[in-house]
Design a protein around this motif. Structure first.
Motif, PDB file in Angstrom:
ATOM      1  N   GLY A  11      33.420  46.945  38.636  1.00  0.00           N
ATOM      2  CA  GLY A  11      34.269  45.794  38.349  1.00  0.00           C
ATOM      3  C   GLY A  11      34.679  45.107  39.636  1.00  0.00           C
ATOM      4  O   GLY A  11      35.243  45.738  40.532  1.00  0.00           O
ATOM      5  N   GLY A  13      36.776  42.356  39.828  1.00  0.00           N
ATOM      6  CA  GLY A  13      37.953  41.500  39.665  1.00  0.00           C
ATOM      7  C   GLY A  13      38.877  41.752  40.852  1.00  0.00           C
ATOM      8  O   GLY A  13      38.476  42.390  41.843  1.00  0.00           O
ATOM      9  N   GLN A  42      34.497  35.260  33.661  1.00  0.00           N
ATOM     10  CA  GLN A  42      34.532  36.400  32.741  1.00  0.00           C
ATOM     11  C   GLN A  42      35.743  37.311  32.996  1.00  0.00           C
ATOM     12  O   GLN A  42      36.117  38.096  32.144  1.00  0.00           O
ATOM     13  N   ALA A  44      39.726  38.395  34.020  1.00  0.00           N
ATOM     14  CA  ALA A  44      41.125  37.942  33.920  1.00  0.00           C
ATOM     15  C   ALA A  44      41.586  37.392  35.264  1.00  0.00           C
ATOM     16  O   ALA A  44      42.409  36.476  35.336  1.00  0.00           O
ATOM     17  N   SER A  45      41.020  37.954  36.328  1.00  0.00           N
ATOM     18  CA  SER A  45      41.438  37.545  37.672  1.00  0.00           C
ATOM     19  C   SER A  45      41.103  36.086  37.968  1.00  0.00           C
ATOM     20  O   SER A  45      41.631  35.508  38.909  1.00  0.00           O
ATOM     21  N   ASN A  48      44.114  33.616  35.498  1.00  0.00           N
ATOM     22  CA  ASN A  48      45.551  33.924  35.347  1.00  0.00           C
ATOM     23  C   ASN A  48      46.420  32.813  35.934  1.00  0.00           C
ATOM     24  O   ASN A  48      45.921  31.849  36.508  1.00  0.00           O
ATOM     25  N   ALA A 224      25.084  44.414  37.603  1.00  0.00           N
ATOM     26  CA  ALA A 224      24.680  45.276  36.478  1.00  0.00           C
ATOM     27  C   ALA A 224      25.934  45.694  35.728  1.00  0.00           C
ATOM     28  O   ALA A 224      27.044  45.651  36.264  1.00  0.00           O
ATOM     29  N   ALA A 226      27.892  48.752  34.173  1.00  0.00           N
ATOM     30  CA  ALA A 226      27.952  50.219  34.204  1.00  0.00           C
ATOM     31  C   ALA A 226      28.162  50.730  32.785  1.00  0.00           C
ATOM     32  O   ALA A 226      28.931  50.139  32.006  1.00  0.00           O
ATOM     33  N   ALA A 255      37.210  48.025  35.780  1.00  0.00           N
ATOM     34  CA  ALA A 255      36.544  47.049  34.911  1.00  0.00           C
ATOM     35  C   ALA A 255      37.542  46.350  34.001  1.00  0.00           C
ATOM     36  O   ALA A 255      37.174  45.842  32.928  1.00  0.00           O
ATOM     37  N   GLY A 256      38.803  46.296  34.394  1.00  0.00           N
ATOM     38  CA  GLY A 256      39.824  45.589  33.626  1.00  0.00           C
ATOM     39  C   GLY A 256      39.868  46.073  32.186  1.00  0.00           C
ATOM     40  O   GLY A 256      39.813  47.284  31.915  1.00  0.00           O
ATOM     41  N   ALA A 312      49.635  28.719  31.830  1.00  0.00           N
ATOM     42  CA  ALA A 312      48.967  29.942  31.374  1.00  0.00           C
ATOM     43  C   ALA A 312      49.958  30.836  30.656  1.00  0.00           C
ATOM     44  O   ALA A 312      51.133  30.893  31.018  1.00  0.00           O
ATOM     45  N   GLY A 313      49.462  31.525  29.644  1.00  0.00           N
ATOM     46  CA  GLY A 313      50.341  32.459  28.942  1.00  0.00           C
ATOM     47  C   GLY A 313      49.792  32.776  27.570  1.00  0.00           C
ATOM     48  O   GLY A 313      48.588  32.753  27.348  1.00  0.00           O
ATOM     49  N   TRP A 355      40.668  27.856  29.162  1.00  0.00           N
ATOM     50  CA  TRP A 355      40.050  29.145  29.512  1.00  0.00           C
ATOM     51  C   TRP A 355      40.724  30.237  28.678  1.00  0.00           C
ATOM     52  O   TRP A 355      41.895  30.123  28.295  1.00  0.00           O
ATOM     53  N   GLY A 357      40.913  34.737  28.413  1.00  0.00           N
ATOM     54  CA  GLY A 357      40.534  35.997  29.062  1.00  0.00           C
ATOM     55  C   GLY A 357      41.358  37.171  28.566  1.00  0.00           C
ATOM     56  O   GLY A 357      42.235  37.014  27.700  1.00  0.00           O
ATOM     57  N   PRO A 360      44.199  43.498  30.800  1.00  0.00           N
ATOM     58  CA  PRO A 360      43.971  44.912  30.503  1.00  0.00           C
ATOM     59  C   PRO A 360      45.316  45.632  30.395  1.00  0.00           C
ATOM     60  O   PRO A 360      45.952  45.895  31.409  1.00  0.00           O
TER      61      PRO A 360
HETATM   62  C1  LIG Z   1      46.726  34.007  30.767  1.00  0.00           C
HETATM   63  C2  LIG Z   1      46.947  35.062  31.817  1.00  0.00           C
HETATM   64  C3  LIG Z   1      47.889  34.844  32.819  1.00  0.00           C
HETATM   65  C4  LIG Z   1      48.107  35.831  33.792  1.00  0.00           C
HETATM   66  N1  LIG Z   1      48.972  35.567  34.823  1.00  0.00           N
HETATM   67  C5  LIG Z   1      49.114  36.472  35.826  1.00  0.00           C
HETATM   68  C6  LIG Z   1      49.896  36.166  36.966  1.00  0.00           C
HETATM   69  O1  LIG Z   1      50.434  35.066  37.092  1.00  0.00           O
HETATM   70  N2  LIG Z   1      50.040  37.104  37.934  1.00  0.00           N
HETATM   71  C7  LIG Z   1      49.436  38.334  37.834  1.00  0.00           C
HETATM   72  O2  LIG Z   1      49.629  39.170  38.730  1.00  0.00           O
HETATM   73  N3  LIG Z   1      48.657  38.645  36.771  1.00  0.00           N
HETATM   74  C8  LIG Z   1      48.471  37.744  35.780  1.00  0.00           C
HETATM   75  N4  LIG Z   1      47.671  38.014  34.714  1.00  0.00           N
HETATM   76  C9  LIG Z   1      47.055  39.346  34.631  1.00  0.00           C
HETATM   77  C10 LIG Z   1      45.884  39.479  35.583  1.00  0.00           C
HETATM   78  O3  LIG Z   1      45.036  38.367  35.495  1.00  0.00           O
HETATM   79  C11 LIG Z   1      45.099  40.773  35.269  1.00  0.00           C
HETATM   80  O4  LIG Z   1      45.961  41.867  35.138  1.00  0.00           O
HETATM   81  C12 LIG Z   1      44.130  41.063  36.412  1.00  0.00           C
HETATM   82  O5  LIG Z   1      43.338  39.941  36.675  1.00  0.00           O
HETATM   83  C13 LIG Z   1      43.263  42.264  36.084  1.00  0.00           C
HETATM   84  O6  LIG Z   1      42.373  42.435  37.166  1.00  0.00           O
HETATM   85  P1  LIG Z   1      41.201  43.465  37.078  1.00  0.00           P
HETATM   86  O7  LIG Z   1      40.466  43.405  38.351  1.00  0.00           O
HETATM   87  O8  LIG Z   1      41.748  44.782  36.620  1.00  0.00           O
HETATM   88  O9  LIG Z   1      40.294  42.956  35.847  1.00  0.00           O
HETATM   89  P2  LIG Z   1      39.383  41.669  35.705  1.00  0.00           P
HETATM   90  O10 LIG Z   1      39.843  40.568  36.569  1.00  0.00           O
HETATM   91  O11 LIG Z   1      39.241  41.383  34.251  1.00  0.00           O
HETATM   92  O12 LIG Z   1      37.988  42.138  36.300  1.00  0.00           O
HETATM   93  C14 LIG Z   1      37.216  43.114  35.672  1.00  0.00           C
HETATM   94  C15 LIG Z   1      35.779  42.938  36.127  1.00  0.00           C
HETATM   95  O13 LIG Z   1      35.031  44.040  35.604  1.00  0.00           O
HETATM   96  C16 LIG Z   1      33.779  43.574  35.192  1.00  0.00           C
HETATM   97  N5  LIG Z   1      33.234  44.520  34.204  1.00  0.00           N
HETATM   98  C17 LIG Z   1      33.589  44.672  32.913  1.00  0.00           C
HETATM   99  N6  LIG Z   1      32.875  45.658  32.340  1.00  0.00           N
HETATM  100  C18 LIG Z   1      32.055  46.145  33.310  1.00  0.00           C
HETATM  101  C19 LIG Z   1      31.078  47.173  33.322  1.00  0.00           C
HETATM  102  N7  LIG Z   1      30.816  47.922  32.231  1.00  0.00           N
HETATM  103  N8  LIG Z   1      30.399  47.395  34.476  1.00  0.00           N
HETATM  104  C20 LIG Z   1      30.669  46.668  35.595  1.00  0.00           C
HETATM  105  N9  LIG Z   1      31.596  45.674  35.624  1.00  0.00           N
HETATM  106  C21 LIG Z   1      32.288  45.428  34.496  1.00  0.00           C
HETATM  107  C22 LIG Z   1      34.039  42.198  34.621  1.00  0.00           C
HETATM  108  O14 LIG Z   1      32.849  41.405  34.647  1.00  0.00           O
HETATM  109  C23 LIG Z   1      35.114  41.674  35.581  1.00  0.00           C
HETATM  110  O15 LIG Z   1      34.544  40.921  36.637  1.00  0.00           O
HETATM  111  C24 LIG Z   1      47.406  37.054  33.737  1.00  0.00           C
HETATM  112  C25 LIG Z   1      46.431  37.253  32.750  1.00  0.00           C
HETATM  113  C26 LIG Z   1      46.187  36.259  31.804  1.00  0.00           C
HETATM  114  C27 LIG Z   1      45.117  36.477  30.779  1.00  0.00           C
END
Ligand SMILES: Cc1cc2nc3c(=O)[nH]c(=O)nc-3n(C[C@H](O)[C@H](O)[C@H](O)COP(=O)(O)OP(=O)(O)OC[C@H]3O[C@@H](n4cnc5c(N)ncnc54)[C@H](O)[C@@H]3O)c2cc1C
Length: 421
Positions: A11, A13, A42, A44-45, A48, A224, A226, A255-256, A312-313, A355, A357, A360
């Protein structure tokens, strides 16, 4: 368990790319695995609200929320929606969610835990952005919360607990609000400015820049998906992907909202759910706020980004598979138009982007940060819910500390992945 290891990070993100940078800093070899582009739509990052709110320490479920839920669900403009067909699947998570916020003491425990994770996050992000050559994307000049009336704030448990964990703020009366935010609907008569907080001017571009920095520092990116792990006893031998195995000594599950399938493949059945969210963005808007603001009654953040004014929200419980319900984004647009009456009602659709998303989310609003039960070579780093952008900075450091067998810089017990098992 020290020395250099080959770490596969699943992941790319915010959490994955910051973990990559911190692991590289400690001398590990890093392979990032993601089917999509780092910082892509794709994740959440990407979409947001861009808040780096070190004071966002209150979990979504608070005592008595069950009394408010029916009202939210019946309100077509409300901040919460449930896909009824998904309810049976979501029910076990929803029950844990309500129980996690059942008492003030439970919410307070989470507030102290999240404070330890988020404190100083705006500064940590600023340093990461400088390192990646994009300092302009991170601003540290505070955010504002706006309320229709002071009473909405005075009675709020969240603000009482924020004070308890050491958050400070400035309170604004109606006149001061007008001075600061002349374009805001005068219906909002009370404001709170949290100066320690920051904001990101383009979360997708920020994550892409951090990933580019990791690659320039020696990481490799494999496009790829995982699907699981190959273990040799309790030691990790490889991450399995749809296109083959990647041999490695350690792995990070980042992977969020998609992490659940990967942990399930290890026998860890964790209550991770998606809180689906939306944004709308108006390019070149005619009006808007001067500060980045959270609108208390709409439960929506309005933030300037380099691509436009973003609102956003909303939380929609509906799982990972269902198609987006763009009406949720239209609700955000309508709130935005009401907030800033000088925004024209007939903005052409070509200037409005929507958008959708997946946040997690764990039921208690705290991420999972720690080793899997099956192998200490596999570190979990997901479940950051509403605070994953701001929380990614310290999470990446903690991941590197766990990979290096060092004592984590904050206690990790509140984030133990097995706390619901
Ligand atoms: C509308 C909205 C507003 C938000 N506002 C805020 C804010 O203002 N401030 C804040 O701190 N947070 C905010 N958040 C929350 C924040 O966006 C998420 O908590 C954060 O982006 C999560 O990051 P992450 O890296 O865990 O996951 P993600 O950003 O979702 O990244 C996960 C990555 O894993 C990849 N992936 C998935 N499955 C697999 C697999 N099997 N193998 C390999 N890769 C895989 C995906 O392609 C993706 O690129 C908001 C969320 C939303 C939806």
């Amino acid at each position: 368990m020290t020395g250099s290891r080959h770490v596969a990070i699943i992941g790319a993100g915010a959490v994955g790319v910051v973990s990559a940078i911190e692991a590289l800093r400690d001398g590990h070899r890093v392979t990032l695995i993601d089917p999509g582009d780092p910082g892509g739509e794709q994740a959440a990052s990407y979409g947001n609200a861009g808040w780096l709110s070190s004071h966002s320490v209150i979990p979504p479920a608070e005592p008595g929320i069950w009394k408010k839920v029916p009202g939210y669900l019946l309100d077509p403009l409300g901040p919460l929606a449930i896909r009824w067909s998904y309810l049976p699947k979501a029910l076990p998570w929803l029950i844990k969610y309500l129980l996690s916020g059942w008492t003030e003491a439970r919410v307070e425990t989470t507030a102290f835990a999240l404070r330890s994770l988020l404190k100083d996050a705006p500064l940590l992000h600023r340093k990461l952005a400088e390192e990646a050559g994009v300092p302009e994307l991170i601003e540290r000049n505070g955010v504002m919360h706006v309320f229709p009336a002071r009473g909405n704030f005075d009675n709020d448990l969240g603000w009482r607990l924020r004070r308890k964990v050491g958050v400070e703020w400035l309170e604004l009366d109606a006149n001061e609000m007008r001075q600061r935010e002349p374009e805001l609907d005068p219906r909002y008569t009370f404001g709170v400015v949290v100066e320690e907080a920051g904001r990101c001017r383009d979360p997708g571009a920020y994550v892409a820049a951090l990933a580019a920095h990791a690659l320039a520092s020696g990481a490799t990116l494999v496009h790829a998906k995982a699907t699981g792990f190959r273990l040799d006893g309790d030691r990790l031998a490889a991450v399995v992907t749809e296109t083959g195995e990647i041999p490695c000594d350690a792995a990070v599950v980042a992977a969020g909202a998609h992490s659940k399938r990967l942990t399930a493949s290890l026998g860890d059945s964790l209550p991770l759910e998606t809180e689906r969210g939306y944004h709308v963005m108006i390019e070149n808007p005619e009006s808007g706020p001067r500060s980045s603001m959270m609108v208390s009654d709409a439960k929506m953040v309005v933030n300037w980004t380099d691509k436009g004014l973003r609102a956003a929200g909303t939380v929609e419980i509906g799982g990972l598979e269902a198609a987006p319900n763009w009406k949720r984004a239209e609700i955000l647009r309508d709130h935005l138009l009401r907030l800033f009456p000088k925004l024209p009602r007939d903005i052409p659709p070509s200037r409005i982007r929507s958008w959708f998303g997946h946040r997690p989310s764990m039921p208690d609003g705290r991420p999972c940060i720690g080793p899997s039960r099956v192998s200490r070579d596999i570190i979990y780093a997901f479940g950051h819910g509403h605070v994953g952008l701001v929380g990614s900075a310290r999470t990446g450091r903690l991941v590197a500390q766990l990979l290096g067998g060092k004592t984590p810089e904050i206690p990790l017990a509140p984030f133990a992945p097995d706390r619901f098992l």
